[in-house]
Design a protein around this motif. Structure first.
Motif, short mmCIF file in Angstrom:
data_model
loop_
_atom_site.label_atom_id
_atom_site.label_comp_id
_atom_site.label_asym_id
_atom_site.label_seq_id
_atom_site.Cartn_x
_atom_site.Cartn_y
_atom_site.Cartn_z
N VAL A 317 -11.03 40.80 -44.30
CA VAL A 317 -10.90 40.35 -42.74
C VAL A 317 -10.16 41.67 -42.04
O VAL A 317 -10.51 42.01 -40.81
CB VAL A 317 -9.15 39.38 -42.96
CG1 VAL A 317 -8.86 38.73 -42.93
CG2 VAL A 317 -8.04 40.64 -42.99
N ALA A 318 -10.40 42.52 -43.08
CA ALA A 318 -10.71 44.46 -42.53
C ALA A 318 -11.54 44.20 -40.60
O ALA A 318 -12.43 43.85 -41.68
CB ALA A 318 -10.61 45.39 -43.08
N VAL A 319 -11.75 45.00 -39.54
CA VAL A 319 -12.43 45.49 -39.14
C VAL A 319 -11.76 46.98 -39.08
O VAL A 319 -11.09 47.88 -39.38
CB VAL A 319 -11.64 44.81 -37.56
CG1 VAL A 319 -13.11 45.59 -36.73
CG2 VAL A 319 -12.03 43.55 -37.47
N ASN A 320 -13.72 48.00 -39.35
CA ASN A 320 -14.12 48.58 -39.08
C ASN A 320 -13.41 49.87 -40.67
O ASN A 320 -13.63 50.83 -40.63
CB ASN A 320 -13.13 49.75 -37.99
CG ASN A 320 -14.03 49.53 -36.82
OD1 ASN A 320 -15.60 48.97 -37.33
ND2 ASN A 320 -13.77 49.38 -35.68
N GLY A 321 -12.98 48.47 -41.50
CA GLY A 321 -12.87 49.23 -43.11
C GLY A 321 -11.65 49.77 -42.67
O GLY A 321 -10.35 50.08 -43.67
N VAL A 322 -10.83 49.30 -42.20
CA VAL A 322 -8.77 49.40 -41.18
C VAL A 322 -7.98 48.58 -42.47
O VAL A 322 -8.39 47.12 -41.92
CB VAL A 322 -9.26 49.75 -40.17
CG1 VAL A 322 -7.14 49.76 -39.52
CG2 VAL A 322 -9.80 50.97 -39.90
N VAL A 323 -6.82 48.15 -42.85
CA VAL A 323 -5.89 47.62 -43.52
C VAL A 323 -5.76 46.86 -42.19
O VAL A 323 -4.95 47.40 -41.20
CB VAL A 323 -5.75 48.83 -43.95
CG1 VAL A 323 -4.63 47.25 -44.85
CG2 VAL A 323 -6.29 49.05 -45.19
N PRO A 324 -4.76 45.63 -42.24
CA PRO A 324 -4.35 44.56 -41.91
C PRO A 324 -2.75 45.52 -41.21
O PRO A 324 -2.45 46.17 -41.74
CB PRO A 324 -4.86 43.31 -41.80
CG PRO A 324 -5.63 43.22 -42.40
CD PRO A 324 -5.29 44.71 -43.25
N ILE A 325 -2.07 45.61 -39.77
CA ILE A 325 -0.98 46.00 -39.45
C ILE A 325 0.00 44.92 -39.48
O ILE A 325 1.13 45.21 -39.55
CB ILE A 325 -0.90 46.48 -38.23
CG1 ILE A 325 -1.40 45.66 -37.23
CG2 ILE A 325 -2.01 47.72 -37.97
CD1 ILE A 325 -0.59 46.36 -35.45
N GLY A 326 -0.56 43.83 -39.90
CA GLY A 326 0.31 42.49 -40.00
C GLY A 326 0.84 41.44 -39.01
O GLY A 326 0.69 42.13 -37.00
N ALA A 327 1.52 41.33 -39.13
CA ALA A 327 2.79 40.76 -38.12
C ALA A 327 3.85 41.54 -37.30
O ALA A 327 4.70 42.33 -37.96
CB ALA A 327 3.11 39.28 -39.18
N VAL A 328 4.31 40.83 -36.11
CA VAL A 328 4.91 41.36 -35.30
C VAL A 328 6.20 40.70 -36.12
O VAL A 328 6.42 39.44 -36.23
CB VAL A 328 4.44 40.49 -33.97
CG1 VAL A 328 6.19 41.22 -32.88
CG2 VAL A 328 3.87 42.43 -33.49
N HIS A 329 7.76 41.48 -36.29
CA HIS A 329 9.49 41.21 -36.19
C HIS A 329 9.46 40.91 -35.74
O HIS A 329 8.90 39.96 -34.93
CB HIS A 329 9.37 43.10 -37.03
CG HIS A 329 9.47 43.85 -37.25
ND1 HIS A 329 10.27 44.89 -37.35
CD2 HIS A 329 8.06 43.31 -38.91
CE1 HIS A 329 9.65 45.90 -38.79
NE2 HIS A 329 8.43 44.85 -39.15
N ALA A 330 10.40 39.73 -36.59
CA ALA A 330 10.91 38.33 -36.15
C ALA A 330 11.68 39.05 -35.02
O ALA A 330 12.34 39.88 -35.09
CB ALA A 330 11.51 37.68 -37.22
N GLY A 331 11.59 37.82 -34.05
CA GLY A 331 12.77 38.52 -33.35
C GLY A 331 12.40 39.11 -32.00
O GLY A 331 13.10 39.53 -30.46
N HIS A 332 11.08 39.29 -32.20
CA HIS A 332 10.54 39.80 -31.01
C HIS A 332 9.21 39.12 -30.60
O HIS A 332 8.56 38.21 -31.43
CB HIS A 332 9.52 41.19 -31.66
CG HIS A 332 10.80 42.45 -31.83
ND1 HIS A 332 11.11 42.22 -33.36
CD2 HIS A 332 11.24 43.39 -31.60
CE1 HIS A 332 12.36 43.38 -32.81
NE2 HIS A 332 11.70 44.24 -31.70
N ASP A 333 8.80 39.08 -29.45
CA ASP A 333 7.51 38.76 -28.94
C ASP A 333 6.52 39.55 -28.09
O ASP A 333 6.65 41.10 -28.23
CB ASP A 333 7.65 37.78 -27.76
CG ASP A 333 8.72 36.29 -27.41
OD1 ASP A 333 8.76 35.96 -28.40
OD2 ASP A 333 9.86 36.11 -26.75
N HIS A 334 5.06 39.33 -28.58
CA HIS A 334 4.66 40.18 -28.30
C HIS A 334 3.23 39.29 -27.51
O HIS A 334 3.16 38.15 -27.33
CB HIS A 334 3.34 41.22 -29.94
CG HIS A 334 3.20 39.59 -30.39
ND1 HIS A 334 3.35 39.30 -30.74
CD2 HIS A 334 1.55 39.66 -30.21
CE1 HIS A 334 2.18 38.10 -31.48
NE2 HIS A 334 1.07 38.66 -31.40
#
Length: 504
Positions: A317-334
């Motif tokens: 699922v990577a783009v440009n060979g970069v590892v995903p950064i994951g989901a935003v921490h619980a308790g936050h909105d984005h």
């Protein structure tokens, strides 16, 4: 209504928890020197007493200006015990930069070693300096704090050429470390590397993840990279933290052979993009370790997302060979902002929640860095991301790394990735320089084998439009790194601007 102190929300209470778990175990180790939890606790109480005696009335701000040493670590903890705001600084920064940070933070007292004292003298500032705790009475117990009190101030680079002060609260740190406690199984048998400078936000992860679980912190000397597997084995390290650039360095000197780091249980990378190739090689060298890619600007308290590397799924699922950064921490909105409209899939990552800074020390730095949406304030990361169906995020690059080249809107990370696919190339960093006819042109710096420029152009032309093919290729043995051991792209860009020929 005045906010009252809330037990459990002070950053220093992480250490108290470790003290209860492992009073006789080593809390900090610097070379051949070390202190147990009990010894560091008692030293921090003495430092706190001395700071209280030296500081003016009211809340005080303590700079820790020291190399990695027992002075530095006990200074950080002692300042927190005293109820002060801590400002960790690098004594080897230019004097004018240090002076600016001390003044901007409103520092009232400095904890310094010999290097720090010399650095302070060069600033011309007359501030009280504490080395050893002295004869002032120790505090009986750490001071109580409120969740909204500022635990520490860190400085990031600013577009204006002066550092920006970022205050982070005790409450924001409490939320952060509670989440990490849920996610990881750290314990008293773990030994953490303390790899980054104490002025770098990731140092807070290294120190307070360890201290909150009764683990040992081992100050990592830069020279140990020369034989990393041997150092890890000798010191019994089980938890590693560094910027991804360290991986290529260790690989180049032969330290990433499969199975070479068997004792590591956890490996964390943050501060810049982690490449899938690097994550895979590190995982093979540390086969018993989970590898995590952490992401987060200083303004959101160290890290705000995390992705656990999986050789089966991460690269797919990577783009440009970069590892995903994951989901935003619980308790936050984005939200993902795309030119003023909120995109459900892709845009600038904006986040709000308890880990967000209350704002920069200097109000003018807030301009353009925050959004007001839906009756709330959001921090603009300046990073463009894409949301996957599972809620995790892919890092696409800095917004300010998007450039116009002959009418093309170019993401520099895309060029990096394309060059890394060329035969013989190990890693690449794309920068821009002014073009002779106006506008910008692309310059590539790359490591690996020296490849003729014509060969690189031919390979890239198979994947990139002509306008996106770089004009110059420069081979380097290794990339220059800044003080936080990230690739110093600014230095490469300045060098490229002064280099008219497309050297190979």
């Amino acid at each position: 209504m005045t906010e009252t102190p809330v037990p459990g929300h002070g950053l220093h209470e992480r250490f108290l928890r470790g003290l209860a778990l492992a009073p006789g175990r080593t809390a900090i180790r610097v070379g051949a020197e070390s202190l147990t939890y009990t010894e560091l606790h008692e030293l921090a109480l003495r430092r706190a007493g001395a700071l209280r005696a030296a500081a003016p009335r009211g809340r005080h701000v303590v700079a820790v200006l020291a190399d990695k040493s027992l002075t530095a670590y006990s200074g950080i903890l002692g300042a927190l015990y005293s109820g002060a705001t801590v400002v960790p600084l690098d004594p080897r920064f230019p004097a004018e930069r240090t002076r600016r940070m001390l003044v901007t933070a409103g520092v009232t007292t400095v904890v310094a070693d010999g290097t720090g004292r010399a650095a302070l003298a060069e600033t011309g500032l007359d501030l009280p300096v504490l080395g050893e705790p002295g004869s002032a009475p120790a505090l009986d117990a750490p001071a109580a704090v409120r969740p909204s009190d500022i635990a520490y101030i860190l400085f990031t680079s600013g577009s204006t050429g002066r550092p920006k002060g970022v205050p982070l609260t005790h409450g924001g740190n409490a939320h952060y470390f509670e989440l990490l406690d849920e996610r990881y199984d750290f314990g008293p048998d773990d030994v953490f590397s303390q790899n980054v400078g104490i002025n770098f936000d990731c140092a807070m992860f290294e120190l307070f993840c360890a201290w909150g679980n009764g683990a040992t912190v081992d100050a990592f000397p830069v020279t140990a990279h020369r034989d990393l597997p041997a150092f890890l084995a000798e010191r019994g390290l089980t938890v590693w933290f560094s910027v991804p650039s360290s991986i290529s360095f260790v690989r180049r000197i032969g330290g990433l052979t499969p199975g070479s780091m068997p004792r590591l249980r956890w490996s964390f990378f943050a501060g810049e993009a982690l490449l899938c190739e690097d994550a895979a090689d590190w995982a093979a060298a540390a086969p018993n370790s989970h590898v995590e890619n952490l992401y987060g600007p200083t303004e959101l308290t160290v890290t705000i997302t995390g992705h656990r590397w999986s050789p089966e799924t991460s690269a797919s699922v990577a783009v440009n060979g970069v590892v995903p950064i994951g989901a935003v921490h619980a308790g936050h909105d984005h939200l993902l902002d795309d030119g003023g409209s909120e995109s459900a899939v892709e845009g600038e990552l904006c986040i709000t929640g308890p880990q967000m800074t209350p704002g920069y020390l200097e109000a003018e730095d807030n301009e353009g860095r925050f959004l007001e949406r839906h009756g709330r304030r959001w921090y603009r990361t300046g990073d463009r991301v894409r949301r996957l169906d599972n809620g995790e995020l892919l890092y696409l690059g800095r917004l300010d790394a998007q450039v116009q080249i002959q009418g093309y809107r170019v993401e520099l990370a895309e060029i990096d990735h394309a060059v890394r696919q060329c035969a013989g190339v190990q890693n690449a960093a794309t920068v821009t320089r002014p073009a002779p006819a106006g506008g910008l042109e692309l310059v590539i710096y790359y490591t690996g084998d020296r490849v003729p420029p014509a060969t690189l152009r031919r390979q890239l032309s198979a994947h990139l439009p002509e306008g996106m093919v770089p004009k110059a290729f420069r081979h380097v043995t290794e990339f220059p790194l800044n003080s936080n051991r990230k690739v110093d792209r600014g230095r490469l860009a300045r060098e490229a601007a002064g280099t008219p020929d497309a050297a190979g």
